[in-house]
Design an enzyme around this catalytic site. Structure first.
Site, PDB file in Angstrom:
ATOM      1  N   GLY A  32       0.797  -1.223   0.000  1.00  0.00           N
ATOM      2  CA  GLY A  32       0.000   0.000   0.000  1.00  0.00           C
ATOM      3  C   GLY A  32       0.830   1.274   0.000  1.00  0.00           C
ATOM      4  N   HIS A 103      -2.621  -3.740  -5.693  1.00  0.00           N
ATOM      5  CA  HIS A 103      -1.978  -3.646  -4.375  1.00  0.00           C
ATOM      6  C   HIS A 103      -2.952  -3.957  -3.260  1.00  0.00           C
ATOM      7  CE1 HIS A 103      -3.664   0.010  -2.483  1.00  0.00           C
ATOM      8  NE2 HIS A 103      -3.881   0.408  -3.712  1.00  0.00           N
ATOM      9  N   CYS A 104      -2.409  -4.405  -2.117  1.00  0.00           N
ATOM     10  CA  CYS A 104      -3.211  -4.515  -0.900  1.00  0.00           C
ATOM     11  C   CYS A 104      -2.376  -3.822   0.162  1.00  0.00           C
ATOM     12  CB  CYS A 104      -3.552  -5.975  -0.583  1.00  0.00           C
ATOM     13  SG  CYS A 104      -2.149  -7.115  -0.624  1.00  0.00           S
ATOM     14  N   ALA A 105      -2.335  -4.297   1.397  1.00  0.00           N
ATOM     15  CA  ALA A 105      -1.526  -3.608   2.405  1.00  0.00           C
ATOM     16  C   ALA A 105      -0.054  -3.990   2.265  1.00  0.00           C
ATOM     17  CB  ALA A 105      -2.046  -3.923   3.802  1.00  0.00           C
TER      18      ALA A 105
END
Ligand SMILES: *[C@@H]1O[C@H](CO)[C@@H](O)[C@H](O)[C@H]1NC(C)=O
Ligand SMILES: *[C@@H]1O[C@H](CO)[C@@H](O)[C@H](O)[C@H]1NC(C)=O
Length: 188
Positions: A32, A103-105
């Site tokens: 992220g 994207h994620c975290a």
């Protein structure tokens, strides 16, 4: 076959300089923080960002298209419902000569799982090969076991066969490619 994998893993000699992990010529994967870095986005010519999180807040850049997939990183989250939607989106960006950043975290579980779904659907890769490929581009990927179960179902839906199987372990159902690892963990 070893040579094949070796070539892929040596492809990114300076991953820290690029920040985003390049998966195909039009698909990148990141955490992220990197997804909010304007320089990284522009350096890789990203035109679409897919935010697979409920916790990372995006910075919006006017020339980039954003899509939000609100899924938490737990084994019971339904990511399956988004496999086609996200794969189709990455594909259509590619057809328009654009580039997608997923994207994620952490860029480890949710976004990596969606990347595997895309490679199966649009690059006709088996789940096993897609995983080997993405891991060679971004060694920290590790979809959670619930996402693995859903990917196994998706592979079956697409190809009518499975290259990865879920097997019982003292930690519950795990993909067979993690079996050795689990055995070692238990031994300690
Ligand atoms: C996120 O990715 C960037 C670029 O690869 C990296 O420099 C940074 O350490 C990562 N942050 C976390 C919290 O992993
Ligand atoms: C990304 O996710 C966060 C958290 O859910 C949200 O605040 C933000 O608006 C999202 N970005 C997009 C483009 O949907």
């Amino acid at each position: 076959h070893f040579m094949f994998l070796y070539n892929f893993s040596s492809k990114q000699e300076h991953p820290s300089i690029y920040g985003l992990s390049r998966i195909t010529s039009s698909l990148y994967l990141s955490n992220g923080t990197a997804a909010n870095n304007k320089l990284l986005l522009f350096a890789s010519q990203i035109t679409a960002v897919i935010n697979v999180s409920v916790e990372v807040v995006n910075t919006f850049y006017p020339d980039i298209h954003y899509m939000h997939i609100p899924v938490t990183d737990t084994p019971i989250s339904r990511l399956y419902d988004y496999f086609d939607l996200v794969a189709d989106r990455i594909h259509s960006v590619d057809l328009q000569q654009g580039r997608t950043l997923l994207h994620c975290a952490a860029g480890v579980s949710r976004s990596a799982a969606l990347c595997l779904a895309y490679l199966m659907k649009y690059h006709a890769m088996s789940l096993l090969n897609a995983h080997a490929w993405v891991k060679s581009c971004r060694p920290i990927i590790r979809p959670n076991n619930g996402f693995w179960r859903q990917l196994v179902q998706y592979e079956y839906k697409l190809f009518g066969t499975n290259t990865v199987r879920m097997v019982s372990s003292p930690l519950g159902l795990v993909p067979d490619l993690y079996e050795n690892e689990v055995r070692i963990m238990i031994a300690f």
